[in-house]
Design an enzyme around this catalytic site. Structure first.
Site, PDB file in Angstrom:
ATOM      1  N   ARG A   1       8.762   1.728  -6.049  1.00 37.08           N
ATOM      2  CA  ARG A   1       7.862   1.976  -4.910  1.00 37.08           C
ATOM      3  C   ARG A   1       8.346   1.203  -3.670  1.00 37.08           C
ATOM      4  O   ARG A   1       8.706   0.040  -3.742  1.00 37.08           O
ATOM      5  CB  ARG A   1       6.443   1.533  -5.290  1.00 37.08           C
ATOM      6  CG  ARG A   1       5.391   1.724  -4.191  1.00 37.08           C
ATOM      7  CD  ARG A   1       5.168   0.483  -3.386  1.00 37.08           C
ATOM      8  NE  ARG A   1       4.048   0.600  -2.455  1.00 37.08           N
ATOM      9  CZ  ARG A   1       3.783  -0.248  -1.476  1.00 37.08           C
ATOM     10  NH1 ARG A   1       4.549  -1.293  -1.287  1.00 37.08           N
ATOM     11  NH2 ARG A   1       2.758  -0.076  -0.688  1.00 37.08           N
ATOM     12  N   VAL A   2       8.316   1.882  -2.553  1.00 34.90           N
ATOM     13  CA  VAL A   2       8.640   1.244  -1.279  1.00 34.90           C
ATOM     14  C   VAL A   2       7.452   1.463  -0.342  1.00 34.90           C
ATOM     15  O   VAL A   2       6.924   2.576  -0.256  1.00 34.90           O
ATOM     16  CB  VAL A   2       9.930   1.852  -0.674  1.00 34.90           C
ATOM     17  CG1 VAL A   2      10.140   1.368   0.756  1.00 34.90           C
ATOM     18  CG2 VAL A   2      11.138   1.493  -1.541  1.00 34.90           C
ATOM     19  N   GLY A   3       7.052   0.429   0.342  1.00 36.10           N
ATOM     20  CA  GLY A   3       5.918   0.539   1.258  1.00 36.10           C
ATOM     21  C   GLY A   3       6.354   0.801   2.690  1.00 36.10           C
ATOM     22  O   GLY A   3       7.456   1.298   2.945  1.00 36.10           O
ATOM     23  N   ASP A   4       5.503   0.439   3.608  1.00 29.41           N
ATOM     24  CA  ASP A   4       5.762   0.681   5.029  1.00 29.41           C
ATOM     25  C   ASP A   4       6.719  -0.330   5.655  1.00 29.41           C
ATOM     26  O   ASP A   4       7.374  -0.046   6.659  1.00 29.41           O
ATOM     27  CB  ASP A   4       4.437   0.616   5.808  1.00 29.41           C
ATOM     28  CG  ASP A   4       3.751  -0.746   5.640  1.00 29.41           C
ATOM     29  OD1 ASP A   4       3.750  -1.279   4.515  1.00 29.41           O
ATOM     30  OD2 ASP A   4       3.232  -1.275   6.638  1.00 29.41           O
TER      31      ASP A   4
ATOM     32  N   GLY B   1      -0.563  -4.698   5.237  1.00 28.03           N
ATOM     33  CA  GLY B   1      -1.655  -4.009   4.563  1.00 28.03           C
ATOM     34  C   GLY B   1      -1.148  -2.931   3.639  1.00 28.03           C
ATOM     35  O   GLY B   1       0.024  -2.923   3.254  1.00 28.03           O
TER      36      GLY B   1
ATOM     37  N   THR C   1       3.371  -9.999   2.983  1.00 33.81           N
ATOM     38  CA  THR C   1       4.199  -9.491   4.071  1.00 33.81           C
ATOM     39  C   THR C   1       4.140 -10.374   5.304  1.00 33.81           C
ATOM     40  O   THR C   1       3.078 -10.888   5.643  1.00 33.81           O
ATOM     41  CB  THR C   1       3.702  -8.079   4.463  1.00 33.81           C
ATOM     42  OG1 THR C   1       3.759  -7.270   3.301  1.00 33.81           O
ATOM     43  CG2 THR C   1       4.559  -7.461   5.550  1.00 33.81           C
TER      44      THR C   1
ATOM     45  N   GLY D   1       0.558  -0.161   2.485  1.00 37.79           N
ATOM     46  CA  GLY D   1       1.674   0.521   3.119  1.00 37.79           C
ATOM     47  C   GLY D   1       1.558   2.033   3.155  1.00 37.79           C
ATOM     48  O   GLY D   1       1.950   2.675   4.135  1.00 37.79           O
TER      49      GLY D   1
HETATM   50  C1  SD4 Z   1       3.406  -2.905   1.446  1.00 37.82           C
HETATM   51  N1  SD4 Z   1       2.611  -3.472   3.630  1.00 37.82           N
HETATM   52  O1  SD4 Z   1       4.327  -3.058   0.651  1.00 37.82           O
HETATM   53  C2  SD4 Z   1       3.079  -4.035   2.397  1.00 37.82           C
HETATM   54  C3  SD4 Z   1       2.093  -4.952   1.744  1.00 37.82           C
HETATM   55  C4  SD4 Z   1       1.449  -5.985   2.602  1.00 37.82           C
HETATM   56  O2  SD4 Z   1       0.332  -7.957   2.688  1.00 37.82           O
HETATM   57  O3  SD4 Z   1       1.411  -5.912   3.802  1.00 37.82           O
HETATM   58  N2  SD4 Z   1       0.890  -6.989   1.988  1.00 37.82           N
HETATM   59  O4  SD4 Z   1       2.701  -1.903   1.455  1.00 37.82           O
END
Ligand code: SD4
Length: 347
Positions: free
Chosen positions: A234-237, A258, A206, A260
């Site tokens: 899946r979708v993160g933050d 990080g 990210t 998510g």
């Molecule tokens: C997520 N925040 O998809 C992202 C992953 C990430 O370094 O930050 N990776 O959850």
């Protein structure tokens, strides 16, 4: 363009464990009018800042600068963001991104496949639609209708190799850029990854960037291939306004990287902005948000990473992470793409 190894060297040159902006020239107290600044997550923020800085330097808008930051990192096939990133557990790369300006305008795409610049699609959503967020097939159709090329969708050589290795066990075990390889206090076995993978690739997926322009306006963007080997869909933050990114021009701009799920639960970036609104410094605000995340499950927190970066309207910068190993890059007229280590909760 700098190689990944040179980022490592750059990081080693600036091994600040405590990054107090009070000690940095040009960033103390009130913002110096006309002094733009860009901050990005991780060591590879040097690439993102490299895209943003020319825009800011010539007096351009923060929103254009952060979009260029996203484009620069998405272009870098050696990095882990964009189509070169790790796939989901079905072997397909799905991208998430969002962007936000100084007027609460925002755009976002999630679960987007085969499009090279999700950050620019997010910008198009913001600029040309009545919506904030488009996902999956609809986001892809929107991108193609707006002239974005549908890429082949094949994995990069690196991602293909990593995916084949992952398939041997097919175990979903998110490991994000934690500096020390040491026994996990919670599991009694090695659960942490080194700061970088063996070949020097940053162990993250990210890029988040926040910027302040010469007119004193803030903007931000976040772009990611998401957690490697995640469930399909899946979708993160990172594409979620308030979680992976938030900008309030009266207060500040925040983004993060990080795990998510942990960030979404706490509306992480919005939380940091609200802490700054209460008068906290950027670092203190990031620290308080990290503590909030850890408090929910202090044992589990020993095995994940979340790191925030914050830039307030006066141009003061701060960061804080759950684990050691989170870094960020600052560029201004007086600070040339310097990489700093964030303070962390666990040492
Ligand atoms: C997520 N925040 O998809 C992202 C992953 C990430 O370094 O930050 N990776 O959850």
């Amino acid at each position: 363009m700098k190689s990944r190894r040179s980022f490592l060297r750059l990081g080693a040159l600036f091994p600040l464990s405590h990054f107090s902006l009070k000690s940095l020239p040009g960033l103390t107290g009130s913002r110096i009018a006309g002094q733009p600044l860009v901050v990005s997550t991780w060591d590879s923020g040097t690439i993102a800042n490299g895209g943003a800085w020319p825009v800011l330097q010539r007096g351009g808008k923060a929103i254009d600068a952060v979009e260029q930051a996203g484009i620069a990192i998405e272009n870098d096939i050696n990095c882990c963001v964009g189509l070169g990133g790790n796939p989901d557990r079905d072997g397909r790369v799905t991208l998430d991104s969002c962007i936000m300006d100084d007027q609460f305008n925002c755009g976002s795409v999630a679960f987007l496949e085969r499009i090279k610049h999700p950050v620019s699609v997010a910008r198009k959503v913001m600029d040309t639609t009545p919506h904030v967020m488009l996902v999956g097939e609809g986001a892809q159709q929107f991108a193609v209708a707006n002239g974005f090329v549908l890429e082949p969708g094949t994995l990069s050589a690196d991602a293909d190799k990593t995916y084949r290795k992952w398939l041997e066990k097919s175990e979903y075990k998110p490991i994000i850029n934690v500096e020390n390889q040491k026994p996990s206090p919670s599991k009694g076995k090695k659960a942490f990854a080194p700061n970088k993978l063996e070949d020097g690739t940053p162990n993250h997926d990210t890029m988040g960037t926040v910027a302040l322009d010469a007119a004193g306006n803030l903007s931000g963007m976040c772009t990611t291939s998401g957690m490697g080997f995640k469930m399909r869909g899946r979708v993160g933050d990172s594409p979620i306004i308030g979680a992976g990114l938030y900008v309030d021009n009266e207060v500040g701009a925040v983004t993060c990287s990080g795990q998510g799920e942990e960030v979404i639960r706490m509306c992480g970036s919005h939380l940091v902005v609200e802490f700054m609104r209460q008068g906290m410094t950027p670092t203190e605000a990031c620290r308080r948000a990290v503590e909030r995340i850890i408090k929910r499950d202090p044992v589990k927190a020993k095995d994940f990473q979340v790191g925030f970066i914050a830039l307030n309207r006066r141009g003061e910068v701060g960061a804080f992470s759950v684990q050691k190993g989170f870094s960020y890059t600052v560029t201004s007229a007086t600070i040339q793409n310097k990489v700093y280590k964030a303070e962390s909760y666990f040492s």
